[in-house]
Write an enzyme that holds these catalytic residues in place. Structure first.
Site, short mmCIF file in Angstrom:
data_model
loop_
_atom_site.label_atom_id
_atom_site.label_comp_id
_atom_site.label_asym_id
_atom_site.label_seq_id
_atom_site.Cartn_x
_atom_site.Cartn_y
_atom_site.Cartn_z
N ASP A 25 -24.09 -30.09 -6.96
CA ASP A 25 -23.05 -30.64 -7.81
C ASP A 25 -23.51 -32.00 -8.31
O ASP A 25 -24.51 -32.55 -7.84
CB ASP A 25 -21.68 -30.65 -7.13
CG ASP A 25 -21.62 -31.54 -5.92
OD1 ASP A 25 -22.54 -32.35 -5.75
OD2 ASP A 25 -20.66 -31.42 -5.15
N ASP A 29 -17.48 -22.35 -4.06
CA ASP A 29 -18.01 -23.11 -2.93
C ASP A 29 -16.84 -23.81 -2.27
O ASP A 29 -15.85 -24.13 -2.93
CB ASP A 29 -19.01 -24.18 -3.37
CG ASP A 29 -18.30 -25.43 -3.84
OD1 ASP A 29 -17.74 -25.42 -4.96
OD2 ASP A 29 -18.24 -26.41 -3.08
N CYS A 61 -15.65 -7.25 12.19
CA CYS A 61 -16.72 -8.09 11.65
C CYS A 61 -18.08 -7.63 12.19
O CYS A 61 -18.21 -7.36 13.39
CB CYS A 61 -16.48 -9.55 12.01
SG CYS A 61 -17.75 -10.68 11.42
N CYS A 92 -20.85 -9.46 12.21
CA CYS A 92 -21.78 -10.59 12.39
C CYS A 92 -22.29 -10.68 13.82
O CYS A 92 -21.74 -10.09 14.74
CB CYS A 92 -21.13 -11.90 11.93
SG CYS A 92 -20.22 -12.81 13.20
N CYS A 118 -19.78 -11.97 16.46
CA CYS A 118 -18.81 -10.97 16.91
C CYS A 118 -19.48 -9.88 17.76
O CYS A 118 -18.85 -9.27 18.62
CB CYS A 118 -18.05 -10.38 15.72
SG CYS A 118 -16.86 -11.58 15.05
N HIS A 129 -19.99 -17.50 12.12
CA HIS A 129 -19.03 -16.40 11.93
C HIS A 129 -18.22 -16.59 10.65
O HIS A 129 -18.05 -15.64 9.87
CB HIS A 129 -18.07 -16.28 13.11
CG HIS A 129 -16.87 -15.45 12.76
ND1 HIS A 129 -16.87 -14.07 12.73
CD2 HIS A 129 -15.61 -15.82 12.35
CE1 HIS A 129 -15.69 -13.63 12.34
NE2 HIS A 129 -14.91 -14.67 12.10
#
Lengths: 378, 378
Positions: free
Chosen positions: A95, A268, A306, A308, A311, A337
């Protein structure tokens, strides 16, 4: 002035206003809608590039203001640019620093030429101009640079909004003229607060510059969820369909889904990583506060659906123990996560749009929609 | 009382007093000499089990005192024991809590039966006895449990040292009698400060119990490097060659090499992870303080010879930026490097002993020997 040329955006499918696209940048393709993890100071807090790749992150965000202050342009250039510096081989968007500078309030002084301000670190004086923020971002070698804009705090007087739009448009033209590096795509930022006429004027000015992408700025600054949804949809509709649209500073799943529904492609926000540092887990059943006593012996993963690594390996009980014991593995695992969870939500949204079942998906995800309470401090 | 039976120690090679062995425990083999990373509160600070496996960690240490206080025995049992709780499938050794309790000083009250103390968290009253610390460690399902001991601060009066040895011996016998779980090996702890007669008496009492392993305690508590080396060598020589020897609370590379040279097999210390959190990198050229301005644009890895993932991916410049910006990725990456670096040093030491070139290796590693300045606080 050179034409922005290294990037292209291909719209693969639409479903209502929702869009499924592919943004090609110098460090690879970004499938949209996509959420960009925030790496303010050249690090997504607590996570490595390997972690980010594990949930298929294609682009992250870094911050011109913070990197300008520390470690500074010369250091990053000496180390081979921002990608090499932080060992990240995929895309980076920076940015412009405008948002941070305008958050400094009393420390900054606005003029036609740019904005003077004092560093929050050491009080030293600096000036951002359209030209020097483009030069800085190009020197870093980023894939997407943002134009310098004037971000107004809401609510704001009409005259202030109008002046912010006028300056932002003029600065965007100067940013476009200052470009020298084809691999860095310049995105302009639509301002105008909650005023439709100001938004229209801002979008018209920027679209006339034929930039490779457009952001919707000046939102997610305190307005209601409904105002955010309405104004992001209104702003998206003012932008050319063939260019990517990026809603800055969003965020929570309901806000993301609302904005995708309004035709936005990129996002974002610090929300998932800030929550991760503060013990708040994003799940399909809503946000969980791991400080809560109910999790002390809860042997389930954060989210049963989930996929991931957190998890797969850890219970709510263990994660809540880490936060109680103030162990840094807690913020690390929960940030992972939360970002992986958002990445999965975006992948599901992309599939739903591609397969023409977006509205059903959006309406079915009531669990998703219950997330996103007030953001924790810190 | 049952015989300790799940573990065995095989001495594969000796070179002078230095030993190369294999300790078989319920969660796999540990090649010695080995350094055990410290995971006080069921987490090696900042690192995951995957991280630890990446540099072939076979055993970690956790802390009875801290886990007793938080999350407590019932919670860990409800979650399936300490291995399942923290998602670590290799060996765990827990210290007995004696060291922590004796550090509390004014808050503790010693008796023949055990030691009463108040929690540092909430002031609640607790008592450790030989029987209940064994029961606790067995309930956690750890692979090695330490007997309850009395650790004396140095310098100490002779009467105090003698009384600590007497109590420690009696408690060790009660710990041995309290055992119920063959998969948990009980190690006794030799005390006696810097007094050779007291050390001899302590070792003789413990060896008579025929425990599966012995620790050398009460050192690394403020004495000089030379005193530590002398007394760990002296104590090691009092112990049976066929049992593993563990020097508690060590530490730095020169201390590790001195103790290996004296016949010690196992070590633990917070030094590498505490340094990692404080910007101090262990390298073959000595410790580096990443706060130092000389690293701002240093494009080299922390250690040119190190094979760890941090040295493969990040420069000194980037790591020093992370510490300057107080980014938590800094402590994470530096803790990883420091432990990986020590693991490599131990692997090199094992190879040198196996190949009969230990004394040459020990004398050549002057780079190693220059590390280990005063430990940073925090």
């Amino acid at each position: 002035m050179i034409a922005g040329s290294a990037g292209s955006f291909v719209l693969r499918a639409t479903d209502g206003a929702a869009r499924r696209g592919t943004l090609s940048l110098a460090h690879g393709e970004v499938e949209t809608p996509a959420f960009m993890p925030v790496g303010t100071a050249a690090t997504v807090k607590g996570l490595t590039p390997d972690d980010l790749r594990a949930f298929d992150t294609r682009i992250i965000l870094a911050n011109t203001y913070h990197l300008w202050m520390r470690p500074g342009r010369e250091t990053i250039e000496a180390l081979g640019g921002l990608h090499a510096f932080m060992s990240w081989d995929r895309n980076i968007l920076t940015d412009s620093g405008g948002f941070q500078v305008f958050s400094l309030e009393s420390r900054r002084e606005l003029s036609e030429n740019g904005v003077r301000f004092r560093s929050h670190l050491d009080g030293s004086q600096h000036e951002f101009t359209p030209e020097n923020v483009v030069a800085f971002q190009e020197a870093l070698g980023v894939d997407v640079a943002m134009a310098l804009d004037v971000c107004v705090k809401l609510p704001a007087a009409q005259a202030e909004l109008d002046e912010a739009v006028r300056l932002t448009s003029g600065w965007a033209a100067r940013c476009a003229a200052a470009r020298t590096r084809p691999q860095t795509q310049l995105f302009g930022i639509v301002q105008g607060g909650l005023d439709e006429r100001a938004r229209e004027r801002s979008a018209r000015d920027l679209v006339a510059l034929d930039l490779p992408g457009y952001a919707i700025g000046g939102l997610s600054v305190g307005e209601s969820r409904e105002e955010l949804a309405r104004m992001s949809r209104f702003s998206a509709a003012l932008l050319p369909p063939g260019k990517p649209r990026y809603l800055m500073g969003v965020g929570t799943l309901p806000d993301l889904f609302n904005a995708i529904d309004g035709g936005v492609d990129l996002f974002d926000c610090v929300y998932p990583t800030r929550c991760g540092r503060n013990g708040r887990a994003l799940t399909r059943a809503g946000d969980l506060n791991l400080d809560n006593a109910q999790f002390v012996r809860d042997a389930r993963p954060l989210d049963e659906t989930c996929g991931c690594a957190v998890c797969a390996n850890y219970t709510r009980a263990y994660l809540s123990h880490l936060f109680r014991a103030r162990e840094m593995l807690g913020p690390r695992l929960l940030s992972y996560h939360n970002l992986a969870f958002l990445a999965q939500a975006m992948a599901e949204a992309r599939a739903a749009i591609s397969e023409g079942r977006w509205s059903g998906f959006r309406d079915r995800t009531e669990g998703f929609a219950s997330t996103g309470g007030p953001e924790p401090a810190g």
